[in-house]
Design a protein around this motif. Structure first.
Motif, mmCIF file in Angstrom:
data_model
loop_
_atom_site.group_PDB
_atom_site.id
_atom_site.type_symbol
_atom_site.label_atom_id
_atom_site.label_comp_id
_atom_site.label_asym_id
_atom_site.label_seq_id
_atom_site.Cartn_x
_atom_site.Cartn_y
_atom_site.Cartn_z
ATOM 1 N N LEU A 14 34.471 26.577 56.862
ATOM 2 C CA LEU A 14 34.100 26.767 55.466
ATOM 3 C C LEU A 14 33.586 28.180 55.230
ATOM 4 O O LEU A 14 33.929 28.826 54.231
ATOM 5 C CB LEU A 14 33.038 25.732 55.074
ATOM 6 C CG LEU A 14 32.688 25.656 53.588
ATOM 7 C CD1 LEU A 14 33.930 25.293 52.768
ATOM 8 C CD2 LEU A 14 31.587 24.632 53.342
ATOM 9 N N LYS A 15 32.770 28.697 56.166
ATOM 10 C CA LYS A 15 32.252 30.061 56.049
ATOM 11 C C LYS A 15 33.392 31.080 56.124
ATOM 12 O O LYS A 15 33.415 32.063 55.375
ATOM 13 C CB LYS A 15 31.229 30.343 57.147
ATOM 14 C CG LYS A 15 29.859 29.726 56.899
ATOM 15 C CD LYS A 15 28.881 30.194 57.956
ATOM 16 C CE LYS A 15 27.485 29.632 57.667
ATOM 17 N NZ LYS A 15 26.511 30.082 58.694
ATOM 18 N N GLU A 16 34.340 30.814 57.034
ATOM 19 C CA GLU A 16 35.472 31.722 57.166
ATOM 20 C C GLU A 16 36.331 31.719 55.906
ATOM 21 O O GLU A 16 36.761 32.777 55.429
ATOM 22 C CB GLU A 16 36.315 31.300 58.369
ATOM 23 C CG GLU A 16 37.469 32.249 58.656
ATOM 24 C CD GLU A 16 38.305 31.794 59.834
ATOM 25 O OE1 GLU A 16 39.196 32.551 60.253
ATOM 26 O OE2 GLU A 16 38.079 30.676 60.334
ATOM 27 N N PHE A 17 36.533 30.514 55.365
ATOM 28 C CA PHE A 17 37.297 30.414 54.130
ATOM 29 C C PHE A 17 36.612 31.186 53.015
ATOM 30 O O PHE A 17 37.252 31.962 52.305
ATOM 31 C CB PHE A 17 37.454 28.945 53.727
ATOM 32 C CG PHE A 17 37.932 28.742 52.309
ATOM 33 C CD1 PHE A 17 39.270 28.862 51.993
ATOM 34 C CD2 PHE A 17 37.032 28.441 51.284
ATOM 35 C CE1 PHE A 17 39.719 28.695 50.680
ATOM 36 C CE2 PHE A 17 37.469 28.275 49.983
ATOM 37 C CZ PHE A 17 38.808 28.399 49.684
ATOM 38 N N TYR A 20 36.924 35.102 53.201
ATOM 39 C CA TYR A 20 38.179 35.682 52.741
ATOM 40 C C TYR A 20 38.406 35.433 51.252
ATOM 41 O O TYR A 20 38.993 36.265 50.561
ATOM 42 C CB TYR A 20 39.345 35.104 53.552
ATOM 43 C CG TYR A 20 39.396 35.614 54.976
ATOM 44 C CD1 TYR A 20 39.800 36.916 55.239
ATOM 45 C CD2 TYR A 20 39.036 34.810 56.043
ATOM 46 C CE1 TYR A 20 39.846 37.405 56.539
ATOM 47 C CE2 TYR A 20 39.066 35.280 57.342
ATOM 48 C CZ TYR A 20 39.472 36.583 57.590
ATOM 49 O OH TYR A 20 39.506 37.060 58.867
ATOM 50 N N PHE A 21 37.940 34.277 50.762
ATOM 51 C CA PHE A 21 38.146 33.950 49.350
ATOM 52 C C PHE A 21 37.367 34.896 48.444
ATOM 53 O O PHE A 21 37.891 35.359 47.433
ATOM 54 C CB PHE A 21 37.715 32.505 49.088
ATOM 55 C CG PHE A 21 37.972 32.032 47.683
ATOM 56 C CD1 PHE A 21 39.219 31.552 47.303
ATOM 57 C CD2 PHE A 21 36.964 32.065 46.719
ATOM 58 C CE1 PHE A 21 39.465 31.127 46.000
ATOM 59 C CE2 PHE A 21 37.194 31.644 45.423
ATOM 60 C CZ PHE A 21 38.448 31.162 45.065
ATOM 61 N N ASN A 24 38.533 38.450 47.084
ATOM 62 C CA ASN A 24 39.357 38.541 45.868
ATOM 63 C C ASN A 24 38.448 38.240 44.669
ATOM 64 O O ASN A 24 38.150 37.084 44.376
ATOM 65 C CB ASN A 24 40.508 37.532 45.955
ATOM 66 C CG ASN A 24 41.519 37.699 44.845
ATOM 67 O OD1 ASN A 24 41.175 38.098 43.738
ATOM 68 N ND2 ASN A 24 42.762 37.367 45.124
ATOM 69 N N ARG A 25 38.010 39.272 43.993
ATOM 70 C CA ARG A 25 37.049 39.088 42.898
ATOM 71 C C ARG A 25 37.652 38.301 41.746
ATOM 72 O O ARG A 25 36.973 37.515 41.094
ATOM 73 C CB ARG A 25 36.552 40.451 42.399
ATOM 74 C CG ARG A 25 35.691 41.183 43.421
ATOM 75 C CD ARG A 25 35.070 42.430 42.820
ATOM 76 N NE ARG A 25 34.206 43.107 43.778
ATOM 77 C CZ ARG A 25 33.530 44.217 43.521
ATOM 78 N NH1 ARG A 25 33.633 44.778 42.309
ATOM 79 N NH2 ARG A 25 32.775 44.776 44.441
ATOM 80 N N GLY A 26 38.931 38.529 41.500
ATOM 81 C CA GLY A 26 39.590 37.771 40.446
ATOM 82 C C GLY A 26 39.578 36.281 40.734
ATOM 83 O O GLY A 26 39.394 35.455 39.834
ATOM 84 N N ASP A 287 45.196 33.797 49.760
ATOM 85 C CA ASP A 287 44.656 34.849 50.621
ATOM 86 C C ASP A 287 43.754 34.271 51.712
ATOM 87 O O ASP A 287 43.734 34.767 52.841
ATOM 88 C CB ASP A 287 43.852 35.854 49.793
ATOM 89 C CG ASP A 287 44.732 36.614 48.803
ATOM 90 O OD1 ASP A 287 45.962 36.577 48.975
ATOM 91 O OD2 ASP A 287 44.176 37.211 47.866
ATOM 92 N N ALA A 288 42.984 33.240 51.375
ATOM 93 C CA ALA A 288 42.017 32.690 52.325
ATOM 94 C C ALA A 288 42.650 31.734 53.326
ATOM 95 O O ALA A 288 42.161 31.610 54.449
ATOM 96 C CB ALA A 288 40.903 31.961 51.563
ATOM 97 N N LEU A 289 43.723 31.058 52.935
ATOM 98 C CA LEU A 289 44.292 30.025 53.800
ATOM 99 C C LEU A 289 45.492 30.501 54.611
ATOM 100 O O LEU A 289 45.826 29.890 55.622
ATOM 101 C CB LEU A 289 44.726 28.817 52.952
ATOM 102 C CG LEU A 289 43.594 28.045 52.280
ATOM 103 C CD1 LEU A 289 44.163 26.993 51.345
ATOM 104 C CD2 LEU A 289 42.678 27.401 53.314
#
Length: 296
Positions: A14-17, A20-21, A24-26, A287-289
């Motif tokens: 969850l922290k890793e996700f 990376y999430f 992406n500010r958008g 981007d995160a997955l």
């Protein structure tokens, strides 16, 4: 002198996700907008100042509060029948989110099941399944949904069923592609040697490792479902009046676009903001997955 070993603790998934999430500010902005809209949809009956179908005949086409002739009783104005526009928009959020959830659940469940079957099936069955999916994808999605709703009859439920059927081939192709890339890996071979049955291999062993692209597709399907049901409502083939659905509201307001700009602008903005927020969030999920997009 004793050697000291330094162990680097791997962050939780969850922290890793989230790491990376949030880059992406958008996507983060989209997530907060989506959460706000979700709260509005959940508590719509409490937040709406009026009954969305109640008609105030003495306040027909009343402008928003900041325009001359507006009042705080109807902050965003009223429509041609004197119904409070803000209340109808709030209730419309509930319909849009229900449609999105139901469509994604139906399309993903059926699509993932068929995709797993195609990935593990003999070549002849796999070919038949994928050719059927290709035929469905050959038609423009909205046109195919229109034909299906015309057959089933115009209603919100039939529109949901039609959109779910139109979207499920995307899940079939995505799941099958993921399964084909996973099924020959060592962990799948080991599960087979250990005596795992086909169903266990499909749903317990392989499917969890195929979920990342499916989750991204689900987010994009959510926004597509909202757009398509609004389009069907605008064409008179989706939700029927007086249901406060955003597409239906646009259809009812067409003839007043020059006299009362607010009756068209606010439902259109509601659709735009919701779809944009979900698409931004979908980009962040991708981007995160997706490991290929993660920076080392």
């Amino acid at each position: 002198m004793a050697e000291t070993t330094v162990s680097v603790e791997r962050p939780g998934r969850l922290k890793e996700f989230w790491f990376y999430f949030r880059e992406n500010r958008g996507a983060v902005i989209g997530m907060w907008v989506f959460m706000a809209l979700l709260v509005i949809a959940l508590f719509a009956p409490l937040l709406a100042p009026h009954d969305p179908t109640q008609q105030f005949r003495q306040h027909l086409l009343q402008p928003p509060v900041w325009q001359e002739g507006g009042s705080w009783e109807f902050v965003l104005g009223t429509d041609a029948l004197g119904r409070d526009l803000l209340s109808r928009l709030i209730q419309g959020a509930r319909f849009s989110f229900i449609v999105g959830v139901v469509v994604v659940m139906i399309a993903s469940t059926v699509g993932i099941t068929i995709g797993l079957l195609a990935g593990f099936a003999p070549k002849w069955l796999d070919t038949i399944i994928m050719r059927i999916m290709d035929v469905i994808l050959a038609f423009p999605s909205l046109l195919l949904a229109l034909v299906m709703v015309a057959i089933l009859g115009p209603s919100l439920l039939n529109a949901v069923i039609a959109i779910a059927i139109v979207l499920q081939p995307h899940y079939v192709r995505l799941t099958r592609a993921s399964v084909m890339s996973e099924r020959h890996k060592d962990y799948v071979t080991s599960a087979g040697v250990a005596g795992a049955g086909t169903l266990r291999m499909m749903f317990i062993t392989v499917l969890p490792n195929c979920l990342a692209p499916i989750i991204v597709q689900a987010a994009l399907s959510f926004s597509t479902a909202i757009l398509d049901v609004a389009a069907l409502g605008f064409l008179g083939m989706g939700a029927q009046p007086p249901t406060p659905e955003w597409g239906t509201m646009l259809a009812e307001a067409r003839e007043f676009i020059l006299r009362a700009w607010w009756v068209v602008t606010f439902p259109g903005l509601a659709i735009l903001i919701t779809v944009l927020a979900i698409n931004l969030m979908g980009d962040g999920l991708r981007d995160a997955l997706d490991p290929k997009l993660k920076r080392s």
